[in-house]
Design an enzyme around this catalytic site. Structure first.
Site, PDB file in Angstrom:
ATOM      1  N   LYS A  59       0.793  -1.226   0.000  1.00 31.70           N
ATOM      2  CA  LYS A  59       0.000   0.000   0.000  1.00 31.70           C
ATOM      3  C   LYS A  59       0.829   1.282   0.000  1.00 31.70           C
ATOM      4  CE  LYS A  59      -4.436  -1.249   0.139  1.00 31.70           C
ATOM      5  NZ  LYS A  59      -5.493  -0.687  -0.721  1.00 31.70           N
ATOM      6  N   SER A 315       0.331  -9.968  -0.233  1.00 29.72           N
ATOM      7  CA  SER A 315       0.078  -8.526  -0.182  1.00 29.72           C
ATOM      8  C   SER A 315       0.396  -7.863   1.142  1.00 29.72           C
ATOM      9  CB  SER A 315      -1.377  -8.240  -0.551  1.00 29.72           C
ATOM     10  OG  SER A 315      -2.261  -8.905   0.338  1.00 29.72           O
TER      11      SER A 315
END
Length: 422
Positions: A59, A315
């Site tokens: 992110k 992720s």
């Protein structure tokens, strides 16, 4: 009917510019072959380790690329964002690096580990406000604040600069896989920023690669939208996979993914939990639920990926250790190894001993035992949780319970009662 329009496509030039901007800010994470899963599926399975970023997720790529592109007028009244955790950390560290003040709205159930990390990365440059039960609740609160105080809203996924930042994950994979072209990439989907960006890169540079999007079973926003041929908001979602549980994917992301993804599948939350435990026990890799999504989908493609080069995007690893008991519980329930019953115990000496000795098998464990109220003069009842060694042990166990008049009810297939009692 809502029209599906390609409002924007990330260009290779824009993605390469994002990669240049992120140099020294986001790590070029390794692409590592995993021996365990490669052997299990007869394929070359590689992990793209975005969990090894400083903020433990990809992110930071989108957040920094977006915030660093803001003009002086856009940051005059500070910025605001909404996040279930990982975007918040990316925004927080970006605020500190760029010396910009920000307010971050997060759902109230967000694990403390993620909240503490956000505060650590942002230091004095950010304020954290907990609101609502889901990302969508936090999102609406952030939007209201943005409009009321004229703050610039940093969207976690439905934004061109954010998508271009996340797309650099795909750029790195292609560069790292020059000697072994990738046949499949499995990518988690929450709001769709990563899947839209990564799949766009592959569409340009490696169109033969099949990109498989993976969502949690309890929050199939992208899959539902693709089936309906329009971006669709779900009425309710399961929040366990907090990093990928959104009711509606981004409009930009949906329009892109509709053209670039080869397939979208869902994975049961229990399967995700089993993957989390397997990664920790066999590879000493700590992942959050969203980080385990891509690997959890491999079994559904076991025939397709045999002898192929496969990449799973890991992720994030922002997992709260206090969730370990719940993760184990969900994994056992999914594997059909944990079962809850209402058991009737006759009110006489030795009834409990009889249940343990004569009813339970030698490898059955009692993991939960709670007396409730008396049903009548002859029986007491208890909610009993049992962990079995094999799913095949269940039917013989129920048969013995009924034969000896201990059986009251089976709770696993009664979700409302199950959640109330256990």
């Amino acid at each position: 009917m809502e029209k599906t329009t390609i409002l924007y496509k990330p260009t290779l030039k824009a993605i390469e510019a994002a990669a240049k901007k992120l140099k020294g800010i986001a790590s070029v994470t390794p692409l590592i072959k995993n021996a365990h899963y490669s052997k299990q599926f007869g394929a070359n399975v590689y992990f793209k380790r975005e969990d090894l970023q400083e903020v433990r997720s990809y992110k930071i790529r989108g957040a920094y690329n977006k915030i660093s592109s803001l003009s002086a007028s856009q940051i005059e009244n500070e910025i605001v964002c909404a996040s279930a955790g990982n975007h918040a950390q990316g925004v927080a560290i970006s605020c500190k690096l760029l010396k910009i003040k920000g307010t971050i709205f997060m759902p109230s159930p967000t694990p403390n580990q993620k909240i503490d990390q956000v505060k650590m990365f942002g230091e004095d440059y950010i304020d954290v406000i907990l609101v609502g039960d889901t990302f969508d609740d936090a999102y609406h609160a952030a939007i209201e604040t943005s409009e009321r105080l004229n703050k610039t809203f940093i969207h976690p996924f439905n934004d061109e600069k954010v998508i271009e930042g996340q797309a650099t994950v795909g750029l790195e994979i292609i560069d790292q896989a020059k000697t072994h072209p990738i046949h499949y990439v499995f990518v988690p989907i929450g709001g769709g920023g990563l899947s839209a960006g990564l799949s766009s890169v592959f569409k340009i540079l490696s169109p033969q690669t099949k990109i498989i999007g993976v969502e949690p079973k309890g929050a199939p926003s992208m899959l539902t939208s693709l089936k309906n041929n329009r971006n669709t908001e779900l009425k309710s979602i399961e929040n366990f996979v907090d990093g990928a549980a959104v009711k509606r994917v981004g409009d930009l992301n949906f329009a892109i993914c509709k053209e670039t993804l080869s397939d979208v599948v869902t994975v049961d939350e229990g399967k995700i939990c089993q993957t989390i435990l397997d990664l920790y026990n066999k590879d000493a890799i700590v992942v959050e639920p969203a980080g385990a999504l891509s690997i959890s989908a491999l079994e559904q493609f076991s025939d397709d990926i045999k002898d192929k080069n496969v990449v799973c995007v890991i992720s994030g690893s922002n997992n709260d250790i206090t969730r370990t008991a719940e993760i184990k519980e969900r994994a056992l329930l999914y594997a059909n190894l944990k079962h809850y019953f209402i058991i009737k115990f006759p009110q006489r000496a030795g009834a409990l001993r009889e249940f343990v000795v004569d009813i339970l098998g030698p490898t059955d464990d009692i993991t939960h035992f709670e007396y409730t109220k008396k049903v009548n003069r002859e029986n007491d009842v208890a909610v009993v949780g049992l962990e079995l060694k094999s799913p095949s042990d269940l039917d013989p166990l129920i048969t013995k319970m009924k034969l000896h008049n201990f059986y009251g009810d089976y709770l696993n297939d009664k979700p409302d009662l199950f959640q109330f009692l256990v």
